[in-house]
Design a protein around this motif. Sequence first.
Motif, PDB file in Angstrom:
ATOM      1  N   SER A   1       0.834  -1.205   0.000  1.00  0.00           N
ATOM      2  CA  SER A   1       0.000   0.000   0.000  1.00  0.00           C
ATOM      3  C   SER A   1       0.870   1.256   0.000  1.00  0.00           C
ATOM      4  CB  SER A   1      -0.898  -0.036   1.238  1.00  0.00           C
ATOM      5  OG  SER A   1      -1.656   1.134   1.262  1.00  0.00           O
ATOM      6  N   GLY A   2       0.467   2.219  -0.800  1.00  0.00           N
ATOM      7  CA  GLY A   2       1.156   3.513  -0.810  1.00  0.00           C
ATOM      8  C   GLY A   2       2.435   3.532  -1.619  1.00  0.00           C
TER       9      GLY A   2
ATOM     10  N   LYS B   1       1.196   2.301  -7.043  1.00  0.00           N
ATOM     11  CA  LYS B   1       0.498   1.528  -8.080  1.00  0.00           C
ATOM     12  C   LYS B   1      -0.546   2.367  -8.818  1.00  0.00           C
ATOM     13  CE  LYS B   1      -1.098  -1.523  -5.150  1.00  0.00           C
ATOM     14  NZ  LYS B   1      -0.546  -1.030  -3.879  1.00  0.00           N
TER      15      LYS B   1
ATOM     16  N   THR C   1      -3.144  10.454  -4.554  1.00  0.00           N
ATOM     17  CA  THR C   1      -4.282   9.789  -3.919  1.00  0.00           C
ATOM     18  C   THR C   1      -4.417  10.215  -2.457  1.00  0.00           C
ATOM     19  OG1 THR C   1      -2.810   7.942  -3.402  1.00  0.00           O
ATOM     20  CG2 THR C   1      -4.137   7.734  -5.387  1.00  0.00           C
ATOM     21  N   GLU C   2      -3.898  11.396  -2.135  1.00  0.00           N
ATOM     22  CA  GLU C   2      -3.918  11.859  -0.744  1.00  0.00           C
ATOM     23  C   GLU C   2      -5.309  12.380  -0.384  1.00  0.00           C
ATOM     24  OE1 GLU C   2      -1.036  11.365   0.974  1.00  0.00           O
ATOM     25  OE2 GLU C   2      -0.472  10.489  -0.961  1.00  0.00           O
TER      26      GLU C   2
HETATM   27  N1  LIG Z   1       5.845   8.705  -9.156  1.00  0.00           N
HETATM   28  C1  LIG Z   1       5.507   9.380  -8.059  1.00  0.00           C
HETATM   29  N2  LIG Z   1       6.037  10.597  -7.827  1.00  0.00           N
HETATM   30  C2  LIG Z   1       5.686  11.297  -6.740  1.00  0.00           C
HETATM   31  N3  LIG Z   1       4.835  10.860  -5.815  1.00  0.00           N
HETATM   32  C3  LIG Z   1       4.274   9.648  -5.972  1.00  0.00           C
HETATM   33  C4  LIG Z   1       4.577   8.835  -7.106  1.00  0.00           C
HETATM   34  N4  LIG Z   1       3.888   7.700  -7.002  1.00  0.00           N
HETATM   35  C5  LIG Z   1       3.169   7.792  -5.852  1.00  0.00           C
HETATM   36  N5  LIG Z   1       3.404   8.952  -5.230  1.00  0.00           N
HETATM   37  C6  LIG Z   1       2.805   9.418  -3.963  1.00  0.00           C
HETATM   38  O1  LIG Z   1       2.489   8.303  -3.159  1.00  0.00           O
HETATM   39  C7  LIG Z   1       1.110   8.265  -2.853  1.00  0.00           C
HETATM   40  C8  LIG Z   1       0.612   6.844  -2.859  1.00  0.00           C
HETATM   41  O2  LIG Z   1       0.681   6.313  -4.154  1.00  0.00           O
HETATM   42  P1  LIG Z   1      -0.454   5.353  -4.713  1.00  0.00           P
HETATM   43  O3  LIG Z   1      -1.793   5.783  -4.287  1.00  0.00           O
HETATM   44  O4  LIG Z   1      -0.230   5.189  -6.170  1.00  0.00           O
HETATM   45  O5  LIG Z   1      -0.104   3.980  -3.947  1.00  0.00           O
HETATM   46  P2  LIG Z   1      -0.816   2.566  -4.137  1.00  0.00           P
HETATM   47  O6  LIG Z   1       0.261   1.579  -4.369  1.00  0.00           O
HETATM   48  O7  LIG Z   1      -1.900   2.645  -5.144  1.00  0.00           O
HETATM   49  O8  LIG Z   1      -1.428   2.327  -2.676  1.00  0.00           O
HETATM   50  P3  LIG Z   1      -2.758   1.493  -2.274  1.00  0.00           P
HETATM   51  O9  LIG Z   1      -2.417   0.041  -2.432  1.00  0.00           O
HETATM   52  O10 LIG Z   1      -2.962   1.859  -0.855  1.00  0.00           O
HETATM   53  O11 LIG Z   1      -3.852   1.926  -3.181  1.00  0.00           O
HETATM   54  C9  LIG Z   1       0.458   9.169  -3.901  1.00  0.00           C
HETATM   55  O12 LIG Z   1      -0.692   9.791  -3.390  1.00  0.00           O
HETATM   56  C10 LIG Z   1       1.530  10.188  -4.227  1.00  0.00           C
HETATM   57  O13 LIG Z   1       1.472  11.247  -3.288  1.00  0.00           O
END
Ligand SMILES: Nc1ncnc2c1ncn2[C@@H]1O[C@H](COP(=O)(O)OP(=O)(O)OP(=O)(O)O)[C@@H](O)[C@H]1O
Length: 644
Positions: free
Chosen positions: A324-325, A328, A607-608
């Motif tokens: 998570s986070g 993805k 996604t904040e």
């Molecule tokens: N390439 C990037 N550059 C800068 N910030 C990023 C990048 N990728 C992700 N982030 C930051 O990290 C946060 C979390 O990323 P994201 O929501 O894509 O994670 P996730 O793997 O989908 O988590 P989950 O499994 O909880 O849905 C984003 O809201 C963003 O602030």
Amino acid sequence: MDKITFPIVEVDKNRLRGIDGAISYFFEITPIDLSQLTEKEIEQVFRDVGMFLNTIDENAFFKFYSLGGKAYVNSSVQDFNQLKFELGPSDRPLQTFFGSIDIFSDVSIFDDYLLYNGRYRRVLSVLEFGTDEIDHQFVPNGVDYILNIKRKSREKGIRGLEKIRSSHLANFFRPKRDVESEGAYHQAENLIQELMLGAESLFDIELFFVLTGQSLDELNSKTADLIDGMRSRGVKLFIEGQSIKKCKSGLAAMFRELIPGVVPTLLSRVHVDKTSHLKFLLPLNRSHLMDNGIAFEDNAGEQIFFDPFNASIPNKNMLVTGASGGGKSVFVNKLIFQLAKKHPTVILDKGGSFKRITLYHDGVNISAKFNPLQFRDPLYLREMVLSACDKEHFNKLERGRLLKSIRAIVEENPGPSNFFDFLKLLECDFPGISLYFEDVAEYLSDEKIAETPILYVDVADYPQAAIAPLIIFILEYFKNIKNPEKILVFDESWSFLKHHADYIDDCFRTFRKTGALPIAISQGLNDFAGIGGKLYSSITNNSFIKVFFPQECIDDPEVSEFDRKQIKSLRFQKGVCSECYVKSADNRFRKTMRLYLSPLELELFHTEVGEDNNFYKFYQEYRPFFDSNKETINSYVRLKYGEV
Ligand SMILES: Nc1ncnc2c1ncn2[C@@H]1O[C@H](COP(=O)(O)OP(=O)(O)OP(=O)(O)O)[C@@H](O)[C@H]1O
Ligand SMILES: [Mg+2]
């Protein structure tokens, strides 16, 4: 300032004729990305390169070019069968070298740099190589260079080494040991043996780097970097020039020899090299994923491209996993942001990760009602009915009976258009069945959803009971999109599909066959707890492309030790960049990609929770003043960051 006489008199496609009548040919080599190979595979590549070098014609010359990240060879021979690299004639040798069509006759030579095509250039030759062994990372990435080589005959090589040997033998008669001479003796002795066995050959070589700058300052700083970088590799460079004051001469002649078609004299900057060293100097490595597509960086900062619709991918199913986070959803946002312009997209979201790009692309967010009878395929309608029913009441026999009744109803002409009318008809065979849908009645309507660039559903907008029917509906909507190159994003909604594993399995199988791109996003096996491993393995096994974000345990037999190592070294810096590792089932692609976001991308993809308040406030207030969603959002980003 000096000018050179142009040394090439004729170019016919990839064939060049020099002023001295020498004929040679120019080819482009397609290097391979060694970072995607295991150590063993790399060893094999260089064993082959060594074999090529050991068998090249002693009378021929070879000039290898690394120019703007591409590789070429100019040679008096036309046959490169032994070099096991993709290689083809390159028809514009001079344009390739000079970087322009016409200006190559106008090269100005200054004290220690040249000027052509409005760019400053500097030629640096290798004065001395270090004594350490080298590998394929020896030549820094992204630097243009020219490597001239000519193989020495075995006899000549051995004769040269014999001289070293005998000069040491003379030392035997001296009272004191000469350690240096002893070392040279042993080296010569070993090399003679390897030459005799054919495992090594000797070559005359020259290595020139050519640096380019928009300004002299830029050129000077690049020069200093290269000299420092090469010094740390034990290499002494010499800046070629034309100044009596700086005790330099010969830049004009030296540069002339670098031009394709000019036979290298191998006189002034020549070194004797052996196969096992020289093989690492050839420009055969490049960082590369696909020829074109969406731009990312590799983990060294070089640009690479990724295109999930690349023709060489036999099935497009993609699985994106990671803790998570880790990035993805942001990564998939980046894909959709670029691809949605050409590819109709359906997004099943949980929690609003794709809401803003849907808005940006004028997509439709179905947050209210849908009409299950928009599609009339009996198998789909049966799944729709089952999605709201008690599963234990529908064994195989009952499911068959249900399908039969549904078929009879939809074959009626014109048939019902309201889902509750449809259920009423079903009541004849299945009394009380409508009651299963009482809970979701307020989410069903008679309206149809028109095709849209992005159809978006956030399952968080619906009550539990409506989610499974909604997902079944969305999958059917997706199946009915005409464009075969369509995209389905499935982000974290697996738990709602507990009782539909077989159906989903069938859907993904169909998508795979028809060329669609389904992107399944998951934190890993845990997402599937309670659904049974079947759905997980069906998604995992059917995904040709897998994208890994940082994660601890990976339960996938396709993931090798090599892959694990790459996944372990992935970096993530929230708000700065993310890295993921892309792997294809056939291992042709095994590459780490880095993603930096522009201000617009960050605003659309993050996604904040709560951090989009100002975004929506601005949108609601100012949308009437702009022509499109895009313009409104671009303005917001410009105001906030000063750029898009
Ligand atoms: N390439 C990037 N550059 C800068 N910030 C990023 C990048 N990728 C992700 N982030 C930051 O990290 C946060 C979390 O990323 P994201 O929501 O894509 O994670 P996730 O793997 O989908 O988590 P989950 O499994 O909880 O849905 C984003 O809201 C963003 O602030
Ligand atoms: Mg996510």
